[in-house]
Scaffold this motif. Structure first.
Motif, PDB file in Angstrom:
ATOM      1  N   ALA A 297     -38.532  60.872  -6.784  1.00 11.94           N
ATOM      2  CA  ALA A 297     -38.793  61.590  -8.037  1.00 11.94           C
ATOM      3  C   ALA A 297     -40.281  61.579  -8.372  1.00 11.94           C
ATOM      4  O   ALA A 297     -40.842  62.601  -8.798  1.00 11.94           O
ATOM      5  N   GLU A 298     -40.932  60.430  -8.160  1.00 12.57           N
ATOM      6  CA  GLU A 298     -42.367  60.360  -8.434  1.00 12.57           C
ATOM      7  C   GLU A 298     -43.156  61.253  -7.485  1.00 12.57           C
ATOM      8  O   GLU A 298     -44.134  61.882  -7.881  1.00 12.57           O
ATOM      9  N   ILE A 299     -42.738  61.316  -6.233  1.00 16.26           N
ATOM     10  CA  ILE A 299     -43.435  62.164  -5.254  1.00 16.26           C
ATOM     11  C   ILE A 299     -43.240  63.636  -5.594  1.00 16.26           C
ATOM     12  O   ILE A 299     -44.191  64.426  -5.526  1.00 16.26           O
ATOM     13  N   VAL A 300     -42.035  64.012  -5.964  1.00  7.72           N
ATOM     14  CA  VAL A 300     -41.770  65.398  -6.351  1.00  7.72           C
ATOM     15  C   VAL A 300     -42.639  65.770  -7.554  1.00  7.72           C
ATOM     16  O   VAL A 300     -43.198  66.873  -7.602  1.00  7.72           O
ATOM     17  N   ASP A 301     -42.791  64.852  -8.508  1.00  3.90           N
ATOM     18  CA  ASP A 301     -43.657  65.104  -9.665  1.00  3.90           C
ATOM     19  C   ASP A 301     -45.107  65.321  -9.246  1.00  3.90           C
ATOM     20  O   ASP A 301     -45.841  66.056  -9.909  1.00  3.90           O
ATOM     21  N   LYS A 302     -45.521  64.687  -8.144  1.00  2.27           N
ATOM     22  CA  LYS A 302     -46.894  64.854  -7.637  1.00  2.27           C
ATOM     23  C   LYS A 302     -47.023  66.059  -6.701  1.00  2.27           C
ATOM     24  O   LYS A 302     -48.040  66.232  -6.058  1.00  2.27           O
TER      25      LYS A 302
ATOM     26  N   LEU B 112     -35.326  66.382  -0.639  1.00  3.18           N
ATOM     27  CA  LEU B 112     -35.258  66.138  -2.079  1.00  3.18           C
ATOM     28  C   LEU B 112     -36.388  66.914  -2.735  1.00  3.18           C
ATOM     29  O   LEU B 112     -37.547  66.800  -2.325  1.00  3.18           O
ATOM     30  N   ASP B 113     -36.041  67.714  -3.736  1.00  2.00           N
ATOM     31  CA  ASP B 113     -37.023  68.578  -4.385  1.00  2.00           C
ATOM     32  C   ASP B 113     -36.695  68.743  -5.861  1.00  2.00           C
ATOM     33  O   ASP B 113     -35.778  68.102  -6.378  1.00  2.00           O
ATOM     34  N   LYS B 114     -37.429  69.636  -6.536  1.00  2.00           N
ATOM     35  CA  LYS B 114     -37.228  69.854  -7.967  1.00  2.00           C
ATOM     36  C   LYS B 114     -35.800  70.283  -8.294  1.00  2.00           C
ATOM     37  O   LYS B 114     -35.290  69.983  -9.363  1.00  2.00           O
ATOM     38  N   GLN B 115     -35.164  70.995  -7.383  1.00  2.00           N
ATOM     39  CA  GLN B 115     -33.826  71.508  -7.638  1.00  2.00           C
ATOM     40  C   GLN B 115     -32.750  70.420  -7.613  1.00  2.00           C
ATOM     41  O   GLN B 115     -31.733  70.567  -8.262  1.00  2.00           O
TER      42      GLN B 115
END
Length: 148
Positions: free
Chosen positions: A80-85, A97-100
């Motif tokens: 989740a932290e990586i997706v936020d970055k 794993l992505d925003k969706q």
């Protein structure tokens, strides 16, 4: 783009796929772990040792990750932290794993943690299958092909 691996929990077979792919595509591969790990000699493969402790490796990965980097991990809060970055996440089982899908995965993880904390046995993940390996390798190849 570089590949950063949450290497403490990454299966050996997945690391071997990553070693070959990094060398073949001349992509920087960084393994982060809190215990020593042997890596093949390659100018593209590096190992970073972090001190033992809860989430120390995860925190270092978040600190190092930049937009567009590919992180290999099955740790959902880290993902989740990586997706936020604006990084990309691929689990060792080949799930992107992505925003969706990350919020749903976080909710499921939190629910399972609550179940385990209340004493309900939830079991662990199934053993790594050949299908999982193929799924991982296929997604990795597609990501590497589109990043060059």
């Amino acid at each position: 783009m570089r590949i950063i691996v949450d290497a403490d929990a990454c299966p050996v077979v997945i690391k071997e796929i990553l070693f070959k792919a990094a060398t073949r595509t001349q992509t920087e591969l960084l393994l982060v772990a809190n215990h020593y790990m042997r890596t093949p000699p390659s100018p593209y493969i590096k190992f970073l040792s972090v001190p033992p402790g809860f989430d120390v490796a995860d925190d270092e990965i978040v600190k190092l990750a930049e937009e567009g980097d590919l992180i290999i991990s099955s740790d959902i809060p880290l993902a989740a932290e990586i997706v936020d970055k604006k990084g990309r996440v691929l689990t060792p089982r080949g799930e992107v794993l992505d925003k969706q899908n990350i919020k749903e995965r976080l909710n499921t993880r939190d629910f399972m943690d609550t179940m385990r904390a209340s004493g309900i046995q939830t079991g662990g993940p199934a053993p790594m299958s050949q299908k999982d390996r193929k799924e991982f390798a296929g997604h990795l190849d597609r990501i590497l092909a589109t990043s060059k």
